[in-house]
Scaffold this motif. Structure first.
Motif, PDB file in Angstrom:
ATOM      1  N   ALA A  70       0.836  -1.210   0.000  1.00 42.77           N
ATOM      2  CA  ALA A  70       0.000   0.000   0.000  1.00 42.77           C
ATOM      3  C   ALA A  70       0.867   1.255   0.000  1.00 42.77           C
ATOM      4  CB  ALA A  70      -0.943  -0.005   1.200  1.00 42.77           C
ATOM      5  N   ALA A  71       1.958   1.238   0.756  1.00 43.29           N
ATOM      6  CA  ALA A  71       2.868   2.391   0.770  1.00 43.29           C
ATOM      7  C   ALA A  71       3.540   2.544  -0.587  1.00 43.29           C
ATOM      8  CB  ALA A  71       3.897   2.241   1.880  1.00 43.29           C
ATOM      9  N   ALA A  72       3.936   1.439  -1.205  1.00 41.12           N
ATOM     10  CA  ALA A  72       4.541   1.499  -2.538  1.00 41.12           C
ATOM     11  C   ALA A  72       3.536   2.075  -3.543  1.00 41.12           C
ATOM     12  CB  ALA A  72       5.016   0.113  -2.977  1.00 41.12           C
ATOM     13  N   ALA A  76       4.009   5.381  -5.794  1.00 45.48           N
ATOM     14  CA  ALA A  76       3.828   5.304  -7.247  1.00 45.48           C
ATOM     15  C   ALA A  76       2.830   6.347  -7.731  1.00 45.48           C
ATOM     16  CB  ALA A  76       3.372   3.901  -7.647  1.00 45.48           C
ATOM     17  N   LYS A  77       1.725   6.480  -7.031  1.00 46.69           N
ATOM     18  CA  LYS A  77       0.709   7.471  -7.403  1.00 46.69           C
ATOM     19  C   LYS A  77       1.295   8.884  -7.333  1.00 46.69           C
ATOM     20  CE  LYS A  77      -3.956   9.033  -6.312  1.00 46.69           C
ATOM     21  NZ  LYS A  77      -5.128   8.844  -5.449  1.00 46.69           N
ATOM     22  N   ALA A  78       2.084   9.157  -6.301  1.00 48.36           N
ATOM     23  CA  ALA A  78       2.704  10.476  -6.163  1.00 48.36           C
ATOM     24  C   ALA A  78       3.702  10.738  -7.286  1.00 48.36           C
ATOM     25  CB  ALA A  78       3.384  10.586  -4.802  1.00 48.36           C
ATOM     26  N   LYS A  80       3.461   9.764 -10.212  1.00 47.56           N
ATOM     27  CA  LYS A  80       2.687  10.052 -11.420  1.00 47.56           C
ATOM     28  C   LYS A  80       1.998  11.415 -11.332  1.00 47.56           C
ATOM     29  CE  LYS A  80       1.841   5.172 -12.239  1.00 47.56           C
ATOM     30  NZ  LYS A  80       0.829   4.095 -12.231  1.00 47.56           N
ATOM     31  N   GLY A  81       2.170  12.109 -10.187  1.00 48.15           N
ATOM     32  CA  GLY A  81       1.549  13.413  -9.959  1.00 48.15           C
ATOM     33  C   GLY A  81       2.240  14.533 -10.703  1.00 48.15           C
ATOM     34  N   SER A  82       1.792  15.748 -10.446  1.00 47.82           N
ATOM     35  CA  SER A  82       2.236  16.908 -11.217  1.00 47.82           C
ATOM     36  C   SER A  82       3.720  17.234 -11.059  1.00 47.82           C
ATOM     37  CB  SER A  82       1.385  18.130 -10.854  1.00 47.82           C
ATOM     38  OG  SER A  82       1.541  18.438  -9.482  1.00 47.82           O
ATOM     39  N   ALA A  83       4.328  16.959  -9.918  1.00 46.30           N
ATOM     40  CA  ALA A  83       5.741  17.316  -9.719  1.00 46.30           C
ATOM     41  C   ALA A  83       6.687  16.377 -10.470  1.00 46.30           C
ATOM     42  CB  ALA A  83       6.083  17.320  -8.236  1.00 46.30           C
ATOM     43  N   PHE A  84       6.283  15.133 -10.669  1.00 43.01           N
ATOM     44  CA  PHE A  84       7.189  14.144 -11.270  1.00 43.01           C
ATOM     45  C   PHE A  84       6.752  13.691 -12.648  1.00 43.01           C
ATOM     46  CE2 PHE A  84       8.077  14.211  -6.851  1.00 43.01           C
ATOM     47  CZ  PHE A  84       9.453  14.104  -6.801  1.00 43.01           C
ATOM     48  N   ARG A  85       5.464  13.631 -12.876  1.00 40.12           N
ATOM     49  CA  ARG A  85       4.899  13.297 -14.189  1.00 40.12           C
ATOM     50  C   ARG A  85       5.396  11.992 -14.788  1.00 40.12           C
ATOM     51  NH1 ARG A  85       4.707  19.460 -15.831  1.00 40.12           N
ATOM     52  NH2 ARG A  85       2.735  19.849 -14.832  1.00 40.12           N
ATOM     53  N   ALA A  86       5.590  10.999 -13.935  1.00 42.03           N
ATOM     54  CA  ALA A  86       5.967   9.681 -14.450  1.00 42.03           C
ATOM     55  C   ALA A  86       4.777   9.083 -15.191  1.00 42.03           C
ATOM     56  CB  ALA A  86       6.390   8.773 -13.302  1.00 42.03           C
ATOM     57  N   HIS A  87       5.066   8.343 -16.235  1.00 41.72           N
ATOM     58  CA  HIS A  87       4.009   7.655 -16.986  1.00 41.72           C
ATOM     59  C   HIS A  87       3.752   6.263 -16.424  1.00 41.72           C
ATOM     60  CE1 HIS A  87       5.662  10.475 -20.188  1.00 41.72           C
ATOM     61  NE2 HIS A  87       4.462  10.925 -19.871  1.00 41.72           N
ATOM     62  N   GLY A  88       4.688   5.787 -15.631  1.00 46.01           N
ATOM     63  CA  GLY A  88       4.586   4.469 -15.020  1.00 46.01           C
ATOM     64  C   GLY A  88       5.691   4.323 -13.999  1.00 46.01           C
ATOM     65  N   VAL A  89       5.752   3.169 -13.368  1.00 44.31           N
ATOM     66  CA  VAL A  89       6.816   2.896 -12.397  1.00 44.31           C
ATOM     67  C   VAL A  89       7.278   1.452 -12.560  1.00 44.31           C
ATOM     68  CG1 VAL A  89       6.023   4.559 -10.648  1.00 44.31           C
ATOM     69  CG2 VAL A  89       5.244   2.187 -10.532  1.00 44.31           C
ATOM     70  N   ASN A  90       8.536   1.230 -12.223  1.00 44.30           N
ATOM     71  CA  ASN A  90       9.019  -0.126 -12.014  1.00 44.30           C
ATOM     72  C   ASN A  90       9.004  -0.353 -10.517  1.00 44.30           C
ATOM     73  OD1 ASN A  90      11.092   0.330 -14.723  1.00 44.30           O
ATOM     74  ND2 ASN A  90       9.931  -1.555 -14.511  1.00 44.30           N
ATOM     75  N   VAL A  91       8.498  -1.505 -10.116  1.00 46.60           N
ATOM     76  CA  VAL A  91       8.506  -1.908  -8.715  1.00 46.60           C
ATOM     77  C   VAL A  91       9.350  -3.171  -8.641  1.00 46.60           C
ATOM     78  CG1 VAL A  91       7.099  -2.682  -6.772  1.00 46.60           C
ATOM     79  CG2 VAL A  91       6.238  -0.902  -8.298  1.00 46.60           C
ATOM     80  N   VAL A 110      10.677   1.697  -5.871  1.00 48.15           N
ATOM     81  CA  VAL A 110       9.650   2.288  -6.720  1.00 48.15           C
ATOM     82  C   VAL A 110      10.382   3.314  -7.586  1.00 48.15           C
ATOM     83  CG1 VAL A 110       7.438   3.476  -6.830  1.00 48.15           C
ATOM     84  CG2 VAL A 110       7.932   1.969  -4.883  1.00 48.15           C
ATOM     85  N   ILE A 111      10.494   3.005  -8.877  1.00 49.54           N
ATOM     86  CA  ILE A 111      11.303   3.812  -9.785  1.00 49.54           C
ATOM     87  C   ILE A 111      10.408   4.419 -10.866  1.00 49.54           C
ATOM     88  CG2 ILE A 111      13.274   3.809 -11.359  1.00 49.54           C
ATOM     89  CD1 ILE A 111      14.160   1.170  -9.912  1.00 49.54           C
TER      90      ILE A 111
END
Length: 148
Positions: A70-72, A76-78, A80-91, A110-111
Motif C-alpha cells: 500500500a505504501a509502494a 507510485a501514485k505520487a 505520477k503526480g504533477s511534480a514528477f509526471r511519471a508515466h509508469g513505475v518499475n517496482v 519504486v522507480i
C-alpha cells in the motif's frame, strides 16, 4: 547505496527507522517507512521498507505485506503526480545477493518511468547520481500528502 557494514547496528535501514542514520523520508506510518534512494536510477527513486527488520522476502511478516505494498502504491501514485509526471513505475524487490540485494533489510524499489526513457533509464542504472535529494524529497512528500 550503503551496505550493512556501514551501520553501527549492522543494518543501515534499521538505523533509518530508528532515526540514527539520515534519510530523505517521504512517507511514514506505523508499519513502513519510504525514503529516497541515495543512488537513484531516476529522479524520485524511492525505497519502501517495513519498520520491523526482515532480511528478505521469505522472512517478511505476512501481515506487513499489505501495508508495504500500500505504501509502494502511494509512492507510485505520487510519482505520477504533477511534480514528477511519471508515466509508469518499475517496482522491484531484490531478494538475496544473487538478485543484487545490497542492503539485507527487505525493501521495495519504486522507480519512476517515462515513455521513451530506455536510454536514460539504462544510463541511470550505470551512473546512479543522487541529485538534490532534499528538494526531491520535499516535492514527493507534498505529492503524497495531497493524496489524503
Amino acid at each position: 547505496m550503503s551496505t550493512a557494514g556501514d551501520s553501527p547496528t549492522g543494518c543501515v535501514f534499521c538505523d533509518i527507522v530508528s532515526e540514527t542514520s539520515p534519510a530523505h523520508v517521504v512517507y511514514s506510518d506505523d508499519d513502513v517507512i519510504a525514503f529516497l534512494d541515495i543512488s537513484p536510477v531516476a529522479r524520485g527513486h524511492t525505497l519502501v521498507i517495513p519498520r520491523r527488520h526482515s532480511a528478505g522476502l521469505d522472512d517478511v511478516d505476512p501481515a506487513l505485506g499489505a501495508p508495504l505494498l500500500a505504501a509502494a502504491q502511494r509512492v507510485a501514485k505520487a510519482l505520477k503526480g504533477s511534480a514528477f509526471r511519471a508515466h509508469g513505475v518499475n517496482v522491484a524487490l531484490n531478494d538475496g545477493r544473487a538478485a543484487m540485494q545490497t542492503v539485507f533489510h527487505t525493501h521495495i524499489h519504486v522507480i519512476p518511468r517515462r515513455h521513451g526513457d530506455k536510454v536514460s533509464f539504462a544510463k541511470g542504472l550505470l551512473t546512479r547520481r543522487s541529485g538534490d535529494l532534499a528538494a526531491i524529497g520535499t516535492e514527493l512528500r507534498a505529492e503524497i500528502a495531497a493524496q489524503r
